[in-house]
Design a protein around this motif. Structure first.
Motif, short mmCIF file in Angstrom:
data_model
loop_
_atom_site.label_atom_id
_atom_site.label_comp_id
_atom_site.label_asym_id
_atom_site.label_seq_id
_atom_site.Cartn_x
_atom_site.Cartn_y
_atom_site.Cartn_z
N VAL A 17 -18.43 46.06 0.04
CA VAL A 17 -19.81 46.43 0.38
C VAL A 17 -20.55 45.24 0.99
O VAL A 17 -20.15 44.09 0.81
CB VAL A 17 -20.57 46.94 -0.87
N ARG A 19 -23.62 44.25 0.19
CA ARG A 19 -24.18 43.52 -0.95
C ARG A 19 -23.85 44.30 -2.20
O ARG A 19 -24.17 45.48 -2.29
CB ARG A 19 -25.70 43.44 -0.88
N GLU A 22 -23.19 43.83 -8.53
CA GLU A 22 -22.42 43.06 -9.49
C GLU A 22 -22.35 41.58 -9.10
O GLU A 22 -22.31 41.23 -7.93
CB GLU A 22 -20.98 43.62 -9.58
N PHE B 8 -13.73 54.37 -7.80
CA PHE B 8 -13.70 52.99 -7.35
C PHE B 8 -14.95 52.25 -7.79
O PHE B 8 -16.06 52.72 -7.55
CB PHE B 8 -13.57 52.95 -5.83
N PRO B 9 -14.79 51.10 -8.41
CA PRO B 9 -15.97 50.36 -8.90
C PRO B 9 -16.65 49.58 -7.78
O PRO B 9 -16.10 49.41 -6.70
CB PRO B 9 -15.37 49.41 -9.93
N GLY B 10 -17.85 49.10 -8.08
CA GLY B 10 -18.62 48.33 -7.11
C GLY B 10 -19.86 49.13 -6.74
O GLY B 10 -19.75 50.32 -6.44
N THR B 11 -21.03 48.48 -6.77
CA THR B 11 -22.29 49.18 -6.54
C THR B 11 -23.02 48.59 -5.35
O THR B 11 -23.57 47.50 -5.44
CB THR B 11 -23.19 49.05 -7.79
N PRO B 12 -22.99 49.29 -4.20
CA PRO B 12 -23.68 48.72 -3.03
C PRO B 12 -25.19 48.71 -3.22
O PRO B 12 -25.76 49.67 -3.75
CB PRO B 12 -23.27 49.65 -1.89
N LEU B 13 -25.83 47.61 -2.78
CA LEU B 13 -27.29 47.52 -2.80
C LEU B 13 -27.80 47.73 -1.38
O LEU B 13 -27.21 47.23 -0.44
CB LEU B 13 -27.74 46.13 -3.24
#
Lengths: 388, 168
Positions: A17, A19, A22, B8-13
């Motif tokens: 991503v 940003r 995490e 799938f992990p991960g959190t877009p900002l």
């Protein structure tokens, strides 16, 4: 050489991503946990941890290896961080390989993390410090310069045009549309889009370049006897190679990456590969810029000098072509969290060779694949060959 | 990614979330450095101040190198055979750069280049800038000459050469 066989037995990755919410530690943990879960191991089964991550300056943390260690499962274990610029992601896998091949450990968790978004206003600020402080930095260079200078030299020596090279970006961004973790997949992108994108540092345009990205990838390595207990489908590391050229980059002809050839020859020799163009079924070369894929295919001896663009135009490097290149979508499509991007290529081969790549699956039951990364001042090549 | 994994992990900002600063803190570390030029580059800079580009020759591989160095990285032999080079050369490669390091646009491109210096071994160049030329006219293989700062303004730095311009 008295070295043990080593297999990849598990892999995991986060979304790539622009940003991530995490922290780097959290990303490292998410990828590591997924990799362990994928082969039904726990941290107790892991004898050693190898970590790869980019410059400390990205994070503003001047002990990044130690900072990330907790998320990478390294507490109380033999732990080592390696760094060779953009070549780090594949080098970390090599480092994990010799931990196990040497007989010192039976298992190794290899973790690569990158969080580039921390560096403000742009991580190029950190990259500027790779130039010589006395003879180059007073000229106020930026990182795009070296890519533009290398790309122009490559195009000049072989009489190439931008459209010959833009095809790589189109292929990889289209391939990435099938990757669930990709940042920049685009099934409809065309050569015209790439050629019409903003000129950054001619000949480099916006869509010739991979983006700033956050993400993490992890793989689990095991010695032969252990690997066979863990899985019916181990993917063996058949060869590794790495080589570094001089930092006096203005004294070399940038049109050809000799150091990538040296790294490839070392890996081919170890793997017993004498005809790489026939024996390598999938290639994941480092593609932070579109011309780099071509440059590296030539350095890897998988195309004659100046001929990689023709292979691309002829469709040879498509996912269903004779020699699929970056079926993952590569850095141009999946994203470029530097060290994690390199290890993503190794993980992609693991999934492809096990037939688990879903919509990205290369047809024809591929048996051998090659992953390569590149970096520093256009001077390091790192190569891993996997096979079933 | 494997077909065996569904989530799938991960959190877009988003840009907005990032800039609200609720989720991030901001700090500018202050670091300052004083780099010693060293033995070889020290002499190189002193000669630049006098208006000369100086190189160094390896007795083993016979390369004449610029920038000079104390050891040949090919032969690992100590180097001490200094010699003046010309202040002319040939463009080995170049770029027309329209962005700054922090990705701000500029109207007139900067023109970084690798310039093979006359008198050094073939292919041995330095990075510098080109000037006094229409960016669209720059070609690989073009002959160029250093434009020096006036002697009283030279500081013993690579910027004592302002840029290289086409050799008429």
């Amino acid at each position: 050489m008295g070295m043990r066989k080593v297999a990849v037995v598990g892999a995991g990755m986060t979304k790539f991503v622009r940003r991530a919410q995490e922290t780097g530690q959290e990303l490292a943990y998410l990828a590591s946990k997924m990799a362990l879960d994928s082969c039904e191991l726990t941290l107790e089964d892991i004898d050693s941890v190898a970590l790869g991550t980019g410059p400390d300056a990205f994070d503003g943390v001047h002990m990044k290896g130690e900072y990330l260690s907790d998320g990478a499962g390294a507490w109380g274990k033999p732990y080592m961080r390696s760094y060779v610029g953009g070549g780090t992601g594949v080098f970390a896998a090599i480092q994990g390989w010799y931990h196990v091949a040497s007989g010192l450990f039976d298992t190794c968790l290899v973790v690569c993390e990158e969080k580039m978004s921390t560096c403000q206003p742009h991580p190029q600020g950190a990259f500027m410090t790779i130039f010589d402080h006395t003879t180059e930095r007073p000229l106020r260079p930026n990182l795009l310069w070296i890519f533009a200078l290398e790309m122009n030299r490559y195009m000049h020596r072989h009489g190439l045009e931008k459209k010959d090279i833009a095809l790589v970006s189109v292929k990889n961004k289209r391939n990435a549309a099938d990757h669930p973790c990709a940042l920049l997949g685009d099934p409809n992108i065309t050569v015209e889009d790439v050629l019409a994108s903003e000129v950054l540092a001619w000949p480099v345009q916006r869509l010739d370049v991979s983006p700033v990205t956050d993400g993490a990838v992890a793989i689990v390595l095991a010695s032969e006897n252990i690997a066979k207990r863990i899985t019916d489908k181990p993917v063996w590391i058949r060869g590794v190679g790495w080589s570094l050229d001089t930092a006096y980059w203005t004294n070399r002809d940038l049109y050809y990456p000799k150091y990538v050839e040296y790294a490839a020859r070392m890996a081919y020799d170890m793997a017993g590969i004498t005809e790489p163009r026939k024996e390598i079924h999938i290639v994941e070369p480092y593609d932070p810029f579109d011309y780099k894929e071509l440059h590296h295919l030539e350095g890897l001896l998988l195309a004659d000098k100046g001929e990689a663009p023709r292979l691309t135009a002829d469709g040879v490097t498509q996912r269903d072509g004779d020699m699929p290149v970056c079926p993952s979508g590569g850095l141009l499509g999946v994203g470029n969290p530097i060290a994690a991007a390199g290890l993503m290529k190794v993980a992609e081969l693991f999934w492809q060779l096990r037939g688990e790549a879903g919509k990205r699956q290369v047809p024809g039951k591929p048996r051998t694949g090659l992953a390569q990364a590149w970096g520093d001042l256009m001077q390091v090549g790192t190569v891993v060959i996997l096979g079933i | 990614m494997s077909i065996n994994i569904k989530k799938f992990p991960g959190t877009p900002l988003s840009k907005e979330e990032f800039e609200k600063k609720v989720l991030s803190i901001y700090q500018v570390p202050k670091l300052e450095y004083a780099w010693d030029a060293g033995v070889a580059i020290g002499r190189y800079l002193a000669e630049l101040k006098k208006g000369h580009i100086i190189g160094i020759r390896c007795p083993e591989c016979r390369r004449i190198m610029v920038p000079p160095r104390v050891v040949c990285e090919w032969c690992f032999r100590p180097l001490n055979d200094w010699g003046y080079l010309e202040d002319t050369g040939t463009v080995n490669t170049f770029s027309l750069c329209y962005v700054t390091w922090d990705m701000r646009r500029v109207k007139e491109p900067e023109i970084p280049a690798v310039i093979e210096i006359d008198g050094a071994s073939p292919g041995h160049g330095i990075m510098h800038r080109l000037g006094e030329i229409d960016p669209q006219e720059v070609k690989i293989g073009m002959r160029v000459k250093a434009v020096w700062k006036p002697e009283e303004e030279r500081a013993g730095a690579i910027t004592d050469i302002k840029y290289f311009k086409p050799l008429e």
